[in-house]
Write a protein that holds these residues in place. Sequence first.
Motif, PDB file in Angstrom:
ATOM      1  N   TYR A  63       0.823  -1.206   0.000  1.00 49.19           N
ATOM      2  CA  TYR A  63       0.000   0.000   0.000  1.00 49.19           C
ATOM      3  C   TYR A  63       0.860   1.259   0.000  1.00 49.19           C
ATOM      4  O   TYR A  63       0.393   2.327  -0.404  1.00 49.19           O
ATOM      5  N   ASP A  64       2.096   1.165   0.443  1.00 47.08           N
ATOM      6  CA  ASP A  64       2.994   2.315   0.478  1.00 47.08           C
ATOM      7  C   ASP A  64       3.812   2.478  -0.802  1.00 47.08           C
ATOM      8  O   ASP A  64       4.133   3.599  -1.201  1.00 47.08           O
ATOM      9  N   TYR A  65       4.150   1.368  -1.446  1.00 47.73           N
ATOM     10  CA  TYR A  65       5.098   1.425  -2.558  1.00 47.73           C
ATOM     11  C   TYR A  65       4.513   1.061  -3.923  1.00 47.73           C
ATOM     12  O   TYR A  65       5.222   1.096  -4.925  1.00 47.73           O
ATOM     13  N   THR A  66       3.230   0.704  -3.986  1.00 46.50           N
ATOM     14  CA  THR A  66       2.596   0.392  -5.272  1.00 46.50           C
ATOM     15  C   THR A  66       1.225   1.071  -5.360  1.00 46.50           C
ATOM     16  O   THR A  66       0.773   1.715  -4.410  1.00 46.50           O
ATOM     17  N   THR A  67       0.565   0.882  -6.482  1.00 51.49           N
ATOM     18  CA  THR A  67      -0.759   1.482  -6.692  1.00 51.49           C
ATOM     19  C   THR A  67      -1.887   0.712  -6.011  1.00 51.49           C
ATOM     20  O   THR A  67      -3.045   1.136  -6.068  1.00 51.49           O
ATOM     21  N   LYS A  68      -1.586  -0.387  -5.355  1.00 51.68           N
ATOM     22  CA  LYS A  68      -2.604  -1.286  -4.805  1.00 51.68           C
ATOM     23  C   LYS A  68      -3.723  -0.567  -4.057  1.00 51.68           C
ATOM     24  O   LYS A  68      -4.912  -0.845  -4.269  1.00 51.68           O
ATOM     25  N   ASN A 130      -7.015 -15.341  -7.523  1.00 54.06           N
ATOM     26  CA  ASN A 130      -5.607 -15.476  -7.858  1.00 54.06           C
ATOM     27  C   ASN A 130      -4.942 -14.152  -8.238  1.00 54.06           C
ATOM     28  O   ASN A 130      -3.739 -13.999  -8.048  1.00 54.06           O
ATOM     29  N   PHE A 131      -5.712 -13.206  -8.781  1.00 55.37           N
ATOM     30  CA  PHE A 131      -5.066 -11.921  -9.100  1.00 55.37           C
ATOM     31  C   PHE A 131      -5.479 -10.783  -8.163  1.00 55.37           C
ATOM     32  O   PHE A 131      -5.082  -9.631  -8.341  1.00 55.37           O
ATOM     33  N   SER A 132      -6.263 -11.085  -7.146  1.00 56.59           N
ATOM     34  CA  SER A 132      -6.798 -10.053  -6.255  1.00 56.59           C
ATOM     35  C   SER A 132      -5.726  -9.323  -5.453  1.00 56.59           C
ATOM     36  O   SER A 132      -5.940  -8.177  -5.035  1.00 56.59           O
ATOM     37  N   LYS A 133      -4.580  -9.947  -5.227  1.00 59.14           N
ATOM     38  CA  LYS A 133      -3.520  -9.317  -4.433  1.00 59.14           C
ATOM     39  C   LYS A 133      -3.028  -8.015  -5.058  1.00 59.14           C
ATOM     40  O   LYS A 133      -2.447  -7.169  -4.374  1.00 59.14           O
ATOM     41  N   SER A 134      -3.248  -7.847  -6.346  1.00 55.61           N
ATOM     42  CA  SER A 134      -2.775  -6.646  -7.035  1.00 55.61           C
ATOM     43  C   SER A 134      -3.684  -5.439  -6.820  1.00 55.61           C
ATOM     44  O   SER A 134      -3.301  -4.315  -7.158  1.00 55.61           O
ATOM     45  N   PHE A 135      -4.865  -5.662  -6.249  1.00 52.45           N
ATOM     46  CA  PHE A 135      -5.866  -4.605  -6.198  1.00 52.45           C
ATOM     47  C   PHE A 135      -6.299  -4.257  -4.777  1.00 52.45           C
ATOM     48  O   PHE A 135      -6.202  -5.065  -3.864  1.00 52.45           O
ATOM     49  N   GLY A 136      -6.833  -3.027  -4.653  1.00 56.23           N
ATOM     50  CA  GLY A 136      -7.368  -2.588  -3.371  1.00 56.23           C
ATOM     51  C   GLY A 136      -8.856  -2.832  -3.254  1.00 56.23           C
ATOM     52  O   GLY A 136      -9.435  -2.711  -2.173  1.00 56.23           O
ATOM     53  N   GLY A 137      -9.508  -3.180  -4.364  1.00 52.27           N
ATOM     54  CA  GLY A 137     -10.944  -3.451  -4.355  1.00 52.27           C
ATOM     55  C   GLY A 137     -11.369  -4.137  -5.631  1.00 52.27           C
ATOM     56  O   GLY A 137     -10.689  -4.058  -6.656  1.00 52.27           O
ATOM     57  N   ILE A 138     -12.512  -4.818  -5.567  1.00 51.09           N
ATOM     58  CA  ILE A 138     -13.067  -5.531  -6.717  1.00 51.09           C
ATOM     59  C   ILE A 138     -14.454  -4.989  -7.018  1.00 51.09           C
ATOM     60  O   ILE A 138     -15.321  -4.959  -6.140  1.00 51.09           O
ATOM     61  N   ASN A 139     -14.675  -4.543  -8.259  1.00 52.03           N
ATOM     62  CA  ASN A 139     -15.995  -4.104  -8.706  1.00 52.03           C
ATOM     63  C   ASN A 139     -16.510  -5.088  -9.751  1.00 52.03           C
ATOM     64  O   ASN A 139     -15.983  -5.182 -10.860  1.00 52.03           O
ATOM     65  N   LEU A 140     -17.528  -5.852  -9.380  1.00 52.49           N
ATOM     66  CA  LEU A 140     -18.143  -6.807 -10.306  1.00 52.49           C
ATOM     67  C   LEU A 140     -19.216  -6.096 -11.122  1.00 52.49           C
ATOM     68  O   LEU A 140     -19.930  -5.230 -10.608  1.00 52.49           O
ATOM     69  N   GLU A 141     -19.357  -6.486 -12.374  1.00 50.92           N
ATOM     70  CA  GLU A 141     -20.265  -5.753 -13.260  1.00 50.92           C
ATOM     71  C   GLU A 141     -20.820  -6.682 -14.349  1.00 50.92           C
ATOM     72  O   GLU A 141     -20.082  -7.512 -14.907  1.00 50.92           O
ATOM     73  N   ASP A 142     -22.085  -6.522 -14.655  1.00 54.34           N
ATOM     74  CA  ASP A 142     -22.713  -7.209 -15.793  1.00 54.34           C
ATOM     75  C   ASP A 142     -22.472  -8.718 -15.798  1.00 54.34           C
ATOM     76  O   ASP A 142     -22.123  -9.305 -16.827  1.00 54.34           O
ATOM     77  N   ILE A 143     -22.662  -9.328 -14.630  1.00 56.07           N
ATOM     78  CA  ILE A 143     -22.616 -10.784 -14.486  1.00 56.07           C
ATOM     79  C   ILE A 143     -24.031 -11.246 -14.164  1.00 56.07           C
ATOM     80  O   ILE A 143     -24.669 -10.739 -13.245  1.00 56.07           O
ATOM     81  N   ALA A 144     -24.528 -12.195 -14.904  1.00 57.30           N
ATOM     82  CA  ALA A 144     -25.927 -12.602 -14.789  1.00 57.30           C
ATOM     83  C   ALA A 144     -26.232 -13.269 -13.449  1.00 57.30           C
ATOM     84  O   ALA A 144     -25.372 -13.910 -12.842  1.00 57.30           O
ATOM     85  N   ALA A 145     -27.476 -13.102 -13.004  1.00 55.96           N
ATOM     86  CA  ALA A 145     -27.978 -13.817 -11.832  1.00 55.96           C
ATOM     87  C   ALA A 145     -28.320 -15.257 -12.247  1.00 55.96           C
ATOM     88  O   ALA A 145     -28.704 -15.502 -13.386  1.00 55.96           O
ATOM     89  N   PRO A 146     -28.182 -16.234 -11.354  1.00 55.31           N
ATOM     90  CA  PRO A 146     -27.793 -16.083  -9.950  1.00 55.31           C
ATOM     91  C   PRO A 146     -26.275 -16.148  -9.709  1.00 55.31           C
ATOM     92  O   PRO A 146     -25.837 -16.037  -8.572  1.00 55.31           O
ATOM     93  N   ASP A 147     -25.473 -16.339 -10.768  1.00 54.56           N
ATOM     94  CA  ASP A 147     -24.027 -16.447 -10.585  1.00 54.56           C
ATOM     95  C   ASP A 147     -23.444 -15.230  -9.876  1.00 54.56           C
ATOM     96  O   ASP A 147     -22.518 -15.362  -9.068  1.00 54.56           O
ATOM     97  N   CYS A 148     -23.989 -14.043 -10.175  1.00 58.86           N
ATOM     98  CA  CYS A 148     -23.452 -12.834  -9.545  1.00 58.86           C
ATOM     99  C   CYS A 148     -23.584 -12.884  -8.031  1.00 58.86           C
ATOM    100  O   CYS A 148     -22.700 -12.409  -7.309  1.00 58.86           O
ATOM    101  N   PHE A 149     -24.685 -13.460  -7.522  1.00 57.39           N
ATOM    102  CA  PHE A 149     -24.865 -13.568  -6.073  1.00 57.39           C
ATOM    103  C   PHE A 149     -23.844 -14.538  -5.480  1.00 57.39           C
ATOM    104  O   PHE A 149     -23.236 -14.270  -4.439  1.00 57.39           O
TER     105      PHE A 149
END
Length: 295
Positions: A63-68, A130-149
């Motif tokens: 969090y100090d040395y990257t864009t995460k 597997n790639f979440s460590k690179s990010f500070g947050g996840i925004n899910l979008e346009d994924i059909a129900a019920p899979d999105c839940f």
Amino acid sequence: MKKTKIDHYSDREALDFHNSNKAGKIEIISSKPMTSKRDLALAYSPGVAAPVREIAKNPDAAYDYTTKGNLVAVISNGSAILGMGNLGALASKPVMEGKAVLFKRFADIDAIDLEIDSSNANEIIKSIKNFSKSFGGINLEDIAAPDCFIIEEKLKEILDIPVFHDDQHGTAIITSAALINALDISKKNIKKINIVVNGAGASAMACTNLFKKSGVPNKNIKMIDRKGVIYRGRDNLNQWKSAHAIETKDRTLEQAIKGADVFLGLSTKGVLTKKMVKSMSKNPIIFACANPDPE
């Protein structure tokens, strides 16, 4: 009251916009000066080794040395793009780029779009994990129900960063705020209104849940899917639709909307007629939210 002019845009204008200058809507630029040999040596080898060692010793140092800490992944598999349906992962990219632009424009948060070419919920969950460590947050979008839940619930359980499904919660927040204001203007009591929700996807479910938490009685909301009103006793309802089934003799939108105070449209264009609106209660509240073309 002065009428507001509604802007209209042609497909040609939209295509030209996306293709002007550089194709697409996002690019990556350096947040540090890159003007000298020394700058390059600090940004990459050998200087980059120092933050690598610090992060290896303490992962929170990322969090100090990257864009995460200011980087969001905007993720879709294209299974429910706007109101157009399953058009595939790649076709969802313009929408995801657009959401990344909104993050930057309105909150100065950097975002990268990632389109996952899979319709398997477990595979999508594994990919994001597997790639979440690179990010500070996840925004899910346009994924059909019920899979999105399923995907959102599991990711919130296994990840240590915020996970947000915009189609659900973003839509529910703004629609509930609009409902509260509309009720104030029309002098209606939230505990006594009757609502018709046309649509039973992710956004419709989330809006309905928040309406109920805001004070609308469960029995006062009728939800409608492709087969008609979702009522108790109807066959082949999944667990999410069953939660919104009520006792009613209404089976169609035309029947359900009679006397209703509120119409929330989250399905497809052209389903709401003048006759239906006239059959609603006095001073009806109408949210025609089908995307890209309203009801």
